[in-house]
Design a protein around this motif. Sequence first.
Motif, PDB file in Angstrom:
ATOM      1  N   HIS A   1      38.063  37.169  45.324  1.00 41.16           N
ATOM      2  CA  HIS A   1      38.079  37.258  43.862  1.00 41.16           C
ATOM      3  C   HIS A   1      39.207  38.163  43.382  1.00 41.16           C
ATOM      4  N   ILE A   2      39.300  39.303  44.037  1.00 42.77           N
ATOM      5  CA  ILE A   2      40.281  40.287  43.582  1.00 42.77           C
ATOM      6  C   ILE A   2      41.694  39.725  43.675  1.00 42.77           C
ATOM      7  N   ARG A   3      41.961  39.000  44.742  1.00 46.67           N
ATOM      8  CA  ARG A   3      43.288  38.425  44.871  1.00 46.67           C
ATOM      9  C   ARG A   3      43.582  37.451  43.721  1.00 46.67           C
ATOM     10  N   LEU A   4      42.631  36.566  43.442  1.00 46.55           N
ATOM     11  CA  LEU A   4      42.882  35.563  42.406  1.00 46.55           C
ATOM     12  C   LEU A   4      42.974  36.204  41.019  1.00 46.55           C
ATOM     13  N   ILE A   5      42.099  37.147  40.776  1.00 46.97           N
ATOM     14  CA  ILE A   5      42.099  37.809  39.465  1.00 46.97           C
ATOM     15  C   ILE A   5      43.377  38.624  39.290  1.00 46.97           C
ATOM     16  N   PHE A   6      43.732  39.345  40.338  1.00 41.68           N
ATOM     17  CA  PHE A   6      44.933  40.167  40.237  1.00 41.68           C
ATOM     18  C   PHE A   6      46.152  39.292  39.952  1.00 41.68           C
ATOM     19  N   ASP A   7      46.261  38.196  40.680  1.00 43.43           N
ATOM     20  CA  ASP A   7      47.395  37.290  40.465  1.00 43.43           C
ATOM     21  C   ASP A   7      47.514  36.907  38.999  1.00 43.43           C
ATOM     22  N   GLU A   8      46.386  36.481  38.463  1.00 44.21           N
ATOM     23  CA  GLU A   8      46.411  36.007  37.081  1.00 44.21           C
ATOM     24  C   GLU A   8      46.886  37.111  36.132  1.00 44.21           C
ATOM     25  N   LEU A   9      46.339  38.292  36.318  1.00 46.34           N
ATOM     26  CA  LEU A   9      46.686  39.401  35.430  1.00 46.34           C
ATOM     27  C   LEU A   9      48.122  39.875  35.663  1.00 46.34           C
ATOM     28  N   PHE A  10      48.509  39.901  36.935  1.00 46.63           N
ATOM     29  CA  PHE A  10      49.827  40.407  37.289  1.00 46.63           C
ATOM     30  C   PHE A  10      50.930  39.585  36.620  1.00 46.63           C
ATOM     31  N   PHE A  11      50.776  38.257  36.635  1.00 45.92           N
ATOM     32  CA  PHE A  11      51.856  37.449  36.090  1.00 45.92           C
ATOM     33  C   PHE A  11      51.869  37.439  34.565  1.00 45.92           C
ATOM     34  N   VAL A  12      50.730  37.718  33.974  1.00 46.55           N
ATOM     35  CA  VAL A  12      50.743  37.927  32.524  1.00 46.55           C
ATOM     36  C   VAL A  12      51.451  39.240  32.211  1.00 46.55           C
TER      37      VAL A  12
END
Length: 788
Positions: A236-247
Amino acid sequence: MLELSTPVQYVKGVGPRIADILAGKGIRTVGDLLYYLPFRYEDRLNPRGISELRPGEMATVIGEVRNSGLFRTRRMPIFQLTVGQGRTRLRCLWFNATYLQDKFKPGQMIALYGKVEEDQRSRELQIMQPQFEILGDASDGGENGAAEKKAAESLEIGRIVPIYESIGQGRLTPRWFRRAIRTALDNLTPDLPEPVPAVVRARLGLIAPRAALWNVHWPEPGESLQDLQSSRTPAHIRLIFDELFFVELGLELKRRQQKAQTGIAFRLDESVRAAIKKILPFHPTAAQKKVLKEIAADMEKPHPMRRLLQGDVGSGKTIVGFEAAIIAIENGCQVALMAPTEILAQQHYFSARRILENAGYRIVLLTGSLEAERKREIRRHIAQGNAQLVIGTHALLEENVEFARLGLVIVDEQHRFGVMQRLKLMKKSSEVEEDSRASLGPAGSETRPHTGDAHVGTGAFARPAEQSSAADARVAPGRSPSRAESREPGDAERSSAAQRPAAPAEPDVLVMTATPIPRTLALTLYGDLDLSVLDELPPGRTPIVTKCVADNQSPKVWEFVRKQVAAGHQAYVVYPVISENEESELKAAIKMYRELSGHVFADLKVGLLHGRLDADLKDQVMRMFQKGELQILVATTVIEVGVDVPNATVMVIEHAERFGLAQLHQLRGRIGRGAAKSYCVLMTGGKITEEGQRRLDAMVRTNDGFQIAELDLELRGPGEFFGTRQAGLPSFRVANIIRDAQLLEAAKREAAAVLAGPNSEVSSEEISRALVHMRARWQLTYGLVEVG
Ligand code: ADP
Ligand code: MG
């Protein structure tokens, strides 16, 4: 092999019809499908024994159907199902569930999930309205082949099982998603791109993208169920982080680009200060002084201001906006003030005239509903630089308004615009420049010489007239025509900044919003803006008293309204819809207007305001109410945003249960603006959902916008919260900015660190890989909005 970008039809089992249903949910590619995450997980490896259940807990139980049937009570039909494990039995009940009648057969295995309760009389345990799944029943979707059945079974028993939200009116069930997603994973290319720089992955301990996608759907044995439910597994953390990071990467890049541009260094000397002092109708609060200082400091800098002014309803943002406007105008620049509705634009126009016109400032209102001829005339005033303060709706954005010398853009009540629309606005004001940057590499390379003249009149906020076209330049005041005419567009390229007489580069932007989100969250979410907070209300306000009553109490309510009016005050009565046929069970504003003006308040002056009135009439009604010529204003939510009539002390909201919490808070913000005590009466009719009740309770309990916002976020989810749909949301697929606030902050930090490179931690190759990915993501998710 499937790529993340492969259309979802290429997944086995997804035909055109299913693809249509999926598309309705925004699932178009394999990646979209894989980002459709389970909303919970069931532990079907260690399901609970019925005998060990405790009242009050949420539990997954697997058992065998013993019997089922419908029985009718006086109030409603109830469906009862008994499941057994050996000799123990458990009863499940569903209200009004005639549709379940033929669903179960004795002997079927079934998984149940719900809250365990103790029956008052029999003391037996039961589960009310559990979610359920009949196990080993491969009837949905595919054929009934034995092999298929077996494969299906292996995905739903004896492990932790992902549970997905059904879509397409239940046509795509959790079980369907399990199989489709499993198939997609089985065929997914082994080399997914890794767009996150290594140092960031290391700092956050991120697992690989492919493993994350697998494990988020099919957790490894032994994964903590609690972590799964709270989306805290490494996957979860990987997917969530990705989404937030690129925003955040996009926002951070935006911020850097904006900072690197040439702005206007406004002069703030004694004469400007004196001009500000002159218009102030009251002593500013300490908070107003503080934020003005922050704004002024930005405006003095040679870089464009990008600042968010956050303050709860009634905190006095308007006057701060006017003060900033004066700084710009006193420096010979024009100001655009944009509001989300015509009514609000008009209101700003009136208060601007009241406050600023005496001081000799020239103000115009430009809204969509003006006649074409009038619009042209106003545009001319703007292009010639005669109009100093231009007030309008976002039509200012869409219509090609050219300013002679735009120095400051103020956007009011930005939550109505939406974050993405704001980005679009800023893009407009720097369109050409961005294009010329498109090929530039990442950070560090942004300090190229400014070529402001490239902005030849394309965007809504075009460059100064003398640069946009010869025709405009000729009418620009104070310019020698010969000089203007001699300038060809080509010349502009060669002219240096020194030659231009203090030509405005990027205008400053001040965004004012009443969306009261916590500071850290605001900082992170509006990563491209600096933040000022008005955290104090003007003095002399008494807190609004809010009451919730059923609408059969209306005679008493009207009596109360009458008393307030007799005491010289004014009242709003608000309805959720305009006319009856929109939703017949609601009392509509028009009908109630007749009722109230004709009977209940026949002796009082009652007005009607709704969105379908034409602009002139709206305008007239609002002005009459403002002047006190109307005592009661029957209205729809058109008054929600920004309307300011301090003498109005009562607001009655009918069918309050129909409104969203933020909306109720905004509406209530229309009263309590003067010294007199104000009252908000929430009337309710008919059934109220549990969520509706929580909204009403919150309104009665507190006036604090922050508390209300937090509950609102919780109830509605962040997507709904941050803007209206048509404004385009930064919708997150897997992240939840409340739950993931810490990851959001980490993402912001890491985005900044990456863009500070290249250095020993991040290579330039990694940075460009991240930026390429970011741009693709922004394009995909936010459509037209481009960054970088
Ligand atoms: P909002 O932040 O919701 O836009 P407004 O700017 O409309 O709030 O201000 C709300 C009301 O408070 C207005 O009537 C305004 O004139 C008044 N007001 C603002 N600042 C002060 C102040 N410092 N002292 C007294 N009244 C003020
Ligand atoms: Mg306002």
